[in-house]
Design a protein around this motif. Sequence first.
Motif, PDB file in Angstrom:
ATOM      1  N   ILE A  21       0.830  -1.207   0.000  1.00 56.15           N
ATOM      2  CA  ILE A  21       0.000   0.000   0.000  1.00 56.15           C
ATOM      3  C   ILE A  21       0.865   1.258   0.000  1.00 56.15           C
ATOM      4  CG2 ILE A  21      -1.700   1.323   1.315  1.00 56.15           C
ATOM      5  CD1 ILE A  21      -2.799  -1.163  -0.176  1.00 56.15           C
ATOM      6  N   TRP A  22       1.944   1.246   0.786  1.00 53.62           N
ATOM      7  CA  TRP A  22       2.841   2.407   0.788  1.00 53.62           C
ATOM      8  C   TRP A  22       3.463   2.601  -0.592  1.00 53.62           C
ATOM      9  CZ3 TRP A  22       5.462   0.454   5.883  1.00 53.62           C
ATOM     10  CH2 TRP A  22       4.635   0.753   6.970  1.00 53.62           C
ATOM     11  N   TYR A  23       3.801   1.513  -1.247  1.00 51.55           N
ATOM     12  CA  TYR A  23       4.393   1.614  -2.582  1.00 51.55           C
ATOM     13  C   TYR A  23       3.419   2.294  -3.550  1.00 51.55           C
ATOM     14  CZ  TYR A  23       6.470   0.516  -7.051  1.00 51.55           C
ATOM     15  OH  TYR A  23       6.994   0.634  -8.314  1.00 51.55           O
ATOM     16  N   TYR A  24       2.168   1.828  -3.550  1.00 52.62           N
ATOM     17  CA  TYR A  24       1.178   2.434  -4.441  1.00 52.62           C
ATOM     18  C   TYR A  24       1.021   3.916  -4.143  1.00 52.62           C
ATOM     19  CZ  TYR A  24      -0.359  -2.399  -5.348  1.00 52.62           C
ATOM     20  OH  TYR A  24      -0.417  -3.726  -5.684  1.00 52.62           O
ATOM     21  N   ARG A  25       0.986   4.221  -2.868  1.00 52.02           N
ATOM     22  CA  ARG A  25       0.746   5.610  -2.459  1.00 52.02           C
ATOM     23  C   ARG A  25       1.796   6.538  -3.055  1.00 52.02           C
ATOM     24  NH1 ARG A  25      -0.856   6.995   3.743  1.00 52.02           N
ATOM     25  NH2 ARG A  25      -2.476   8.532   3.227  1.00 52.02           N
ATOM     26  N   TYR A  26       3.052   6.114  -3.056  1.00 48.69           N
ATOM     27  CA  TYR A  26       4.124   6.948  -3.597  1.00 48.69           C
ATOM     28  C   TYR A  26       4.233   6.816  -5.116  1.00 48.69           C
ATOM     29  CZ  TYR A  26       5.711   7.865   1.162  1.00 48.69           C
ATOM     30  OH  TYR A  26       5.782   8.278   2.468  1.00 48.69           O
ATOM     31  N   ARG A  27       4.119   5.584  -5.629  1.00 51.03           N
ATOM     32  CA  ARG A  27       4.384   5.360  -7.054  1.00 51.03           C
ATOM     33  C   ARG A  27       3.354   6.029  -7.949  1.00 51.03           C
ATOM     34  NH1 ARG A  27       6.067   5.929 -10.993  1.00 51.03           N
ATOM     35  NH2 ARG A  27       6.861   4.525 -12.604  1.00 51.03           N
ATOM     36  N   PHE A  28       2.075   5.873  -7.622  1.00 51.02           N
ATOM     37  CA  PHE A  28       1.057   6.470  -8.471  1.00 51.02           C
ATOM     38  C   PHE A  28       1.029   7.987  -8.331  1.00 51.02           C
ATOM     39  CE2 PHE A  28      -0.912   2.116  -8.153  1.00 51.02           C
ATOM     40  CZ  PHE A  28      -0.715   1.788  -9.485  1.00 51.02           C
ATOM     41  N   LEU A  29       1.265   8.487  -7.123  1.00 50.66           N
ATOM     42  CA  LEU A  29       1.337   9.934  -6.946  1.00 50.66           C
ATOM     43  C   LEU A  29       2.529  10.510  -7.698  1.00 50.66           C
ATOM     44  CD1 LEU A  29       0.372  10.397  -3.180  1.00 50.66           C
ATOM     45  CD2 LEU A  29      -1.011  10.903  -5.202  1.00 50.66           C
ATOM     46  N   GLU A  30       3.617   9.742  -7.753  1.00 54.65           N
ATOM     47  CA  GLU A  30       4.798  10.166  -8.486  1.00 54.65           C
ATOM     48  C   GLU A  30       4.465  10.420  -9.960  1.00 54.65           C
ATOM     49  OE1 GLU A  30       9.357   8.556  -8.735  1.00 54.65           O
ATOM     50  OE2 GLU A  30       7.763   7.114  -9.166  1.00 54.65           O
ATOM     51  N   GLU A  31       3.501   9.651 -10.487  1.00 48.88           N
ATOM     52  CA  GLU A  31       3.088   9.810 -11.877  1.00 48.88           C
ATOM     53  C   GLU A  31       2.032  10.901 -12.037  1.00 48.88           C
ATOM     54  OE1 GLU A  31       4.287   8.512 -14.518  1.00 48.88           O
ATOM     55  OE2 GLU A  31       5.593   6.945 -13.706  1.00 48.88           O
ATOM     56  N   GLY A  32       1.622  11.507 -10.924  1.00 47.22           N
ATOM     57  CA  GLY A  32       0.640  12.577 -10.984  1.00 47.22           C
ATOM     58  C   GLY A  32      -0.798  12.119 -10.910  1.00 47.22           C
ATOM     59  N   ALA A  33      -1.029  10.863 -10.508  1.00 46.39           N
ATOM     60  CA  ALA A  33      -2.389  10.329 -10.450  1.00 46.39           C
ATOM     61  C   ALA A  33      -3.196  10.974  -9.327  1.00 46.39           C
ATOM     62  CB  ALA A  33      -2.352   8.819 -10.255  1.00 46.39           C
ATOM     63  N   ASP A  34      -4.489  11.023  -9.536  1.00 47.11           N
ATOM     64  CA  ASP A  34      -5.448  11.426  -8.507  1.00 47.11           C
ATOM     65  C   ASP A  34      -5.838  10.139  -7.787  1.00 47.11           C
ATOM     66  OD1 ASP A  34      -7.419  12.578  -6.977  1.00 47.11           O
ATOM     67  OD2 ASP A  34      -8.856  12.799  -8.634  1.00 47.11           O
ATOM     68  N   LEU A  35      -5.236   9.903  -6.620  1.00 46.88           N
ATOM     69  CA  LEU A  35      -5.321   8.604  -5.950  1.00 46.88           C
ATOM     70  C   LEU A  35      -6.369   8.619  -4.842  1.00 46.88           C
ATOM     71  CD1 LEU A  35      -3.938   5.809  -5.950  1.00 46.88           C
ATOM     72  CD2 LEU A  35      -2.315   6.708  -4.279  1.00 46.88           C
ATOM     73  N   HIS A  36      -7.235   7.596  -4.832  1.00 50.52           N
ATOM     74  CA  HIS A  36      -8.295   7.487  -3.832  1.00 50.52           C
ATOM     75  C   HIS A  36      -8.281   6.083  -3.230  1.00 50.52           C
ATOM     76  CE1 HIS A  36     -10.523  11.212  -5.091  1.00 50.52           C
ATOM     77  NE2 HIS A  36      -9.778  10.996  -6.162  1.00 50.52           N
ATOM     78  N   PHE A  37      -8.344   6.020  -1.892  1.00 48.66           N
ATOM     79  CA  PHE A  37      -8.468   4.740  -1.204  1.00 48.66           C
ATOM     80  C   PHE A  37      -9.923   4.593  -0.773  1.00 48.66           C
ATOM     81  CE2 PHE A  37      -3.960   5.413  -1.069  1.00 48.66           C
ATOM     82  CZ  PHE A  37      -3.442   4.135  -1.238  1.00 48.66           C
ATOM     83  N   LEU A  38     -10.531   3.478  -1.174  1.00 49.83           N
ATOM     84  CA  LEU A  38     -11.964   3.274  -0.997  1.00 49.83           C
ATOM     85  C   LEU A  38     -12.232   2.059  -0.122  1.00 49.83           C
ATOM     86  CD1 LEU A  38     -12.815   3.593  -4.805  1.00 49.83           C
ATOM     87  CD2 LEU A  38     -12.988   5.421  -3.102  1.00 49.83           C
ATOM     88  N   SER A  39     -13.290   2.154   0.684  1.00 47.76           N
ATOM     89  CA  SER A  39     -13.659   1.007   1.511  1.00 47.76           C
ATOM     90  C   SER A  39     -15.144   1.064   1.819  1.00 47.76           C
ATOM     91  CB  SER A  39     -12.850   0.995   2.813  1.00 47.76           C
ATOM     92  OG  SER A  39     -13.029  -0.250   3.483  1.00 47.76           O
ATOM     93  N   ARG A  40     -15.589   0.127   2.612  1.00 42.76           N
ATOM     94  CA  ARG A  40     -16.947   0.146   3.162  1.00 42.76           C
ATOM     95  C   ARG A  40     -16.848   0.813   4.524  1.00 42.76           C
ATOM     96  NH1 ARG A  40     -21.082  -4.986   4.298  1.00 42.76           N
ATOM     97  NH2 ARG A  40     -22.949  -3.683   4.411  1.00 42.76           N
ATOM     98  N   LEU A  41     -17.526   1.949   4.688  1.00 43.06           N
ATOM     99  CA  LEU A  41     -17.379   2.727   5.917  1.00 43.06           C
ATOM    100  C   LEU A  41     -18.489   2.482   6.933  1.00 43.06           C
ATOM    101  CD1 LEU A  41     -16.099   6.146   4.504  1.00 43.06           C
ATOM    102  CD2 LEU A  41     -14.781   4.219   5.393  1.00 43.06           C
ATOM    103  N   TRP A  42     -19.442   1.646   6.604  1.00 46.82           N
ATOM    104  CA  TRP A  42     -20.475   1.262   7.561  1.00 46.82           C
ATOM    105  C   TRP A  42     -21.180   2.477   8.169  1.00 46.82           C
ATOM    106  CZ3 TRP A  42     -21.422  -3.940   7.980  1.00 46.82           C
ATOM    107  CH2 TRP A  42     -20.427  -4.786   7.463  1.00 46.82           C
ATOM    108  N   GLY A  43     -21.437   3.476   7.338  1.00 45.53           N
ATOM    109  CA  GLY A  43     -22.156   4.655   7.806  1.00 45.53           C
ATOM    110  C   GLY A  43     -21.312   5.656   8.568  1.00 45.53           C
TER     111      GLY A  43
END
Length: 201
Positions: A21-43
């Motif tokens: 997860i840390w790798y994705y966070r840095y690698r995709f941002l490095e490419e300028g991506a608009d990065l979103h982490f999504l989950s089920r938040l149970w309200g």
Amino acid sequence: MRFKGKKIGILIESDFYEHEIWYYRYRFLEEGADLHFLSRLWGQRSITFKGHEYKAPFDCNESFEELDHEQLLSYDAIIVPSGIVSDRLRYTESLADLPPATAFLQRAFACKKIVKGIICHGLWLVAPAPELVRGRSVVCHNNLHGDVIAYGARYVDEDVVVDDDLVTARTGDHAGLFARAIINMLVRREGAAGNEPMEGT
């Protein structure tokens, strides 16, 4: 930055593999991506998940359940990470209903423009809807080989496998190769879109 304007969603839950997860966070941002982490938040407005190895906290405040069709189409890629994330997300209160995360993945698979990335044990999330990968070429963790065969998919013994709009990878330790394949696919798609003739020409 090659990914300026590109939107990537990554599913998250507790017991995530921190290094991945840390790798994705840095690698995709490095490419300028608009990065979103999504989950089920149970309200809830946000949930703090804990990593598997170091119990590192990860705050998530975006729910995939709240995304309508138009919002989903704004994503260029949806990624299901390795580890226990998919096992936690495939919970459903009623066995008569698809788990919300699987239903979300089903919606993403219905959109060919969205690159789907599933790595390692992420294919657990497909179990309630095996038709999503039936007949398609995939790779997974060795422990899921039998699961993939049961889904009706074609197992390919490679670290990363690309089948049209689906990218799969063997383990979380292959996150670098996996991310590179997704990046390369999005770059190629951008190039192909840029070469399309303008309407009326």
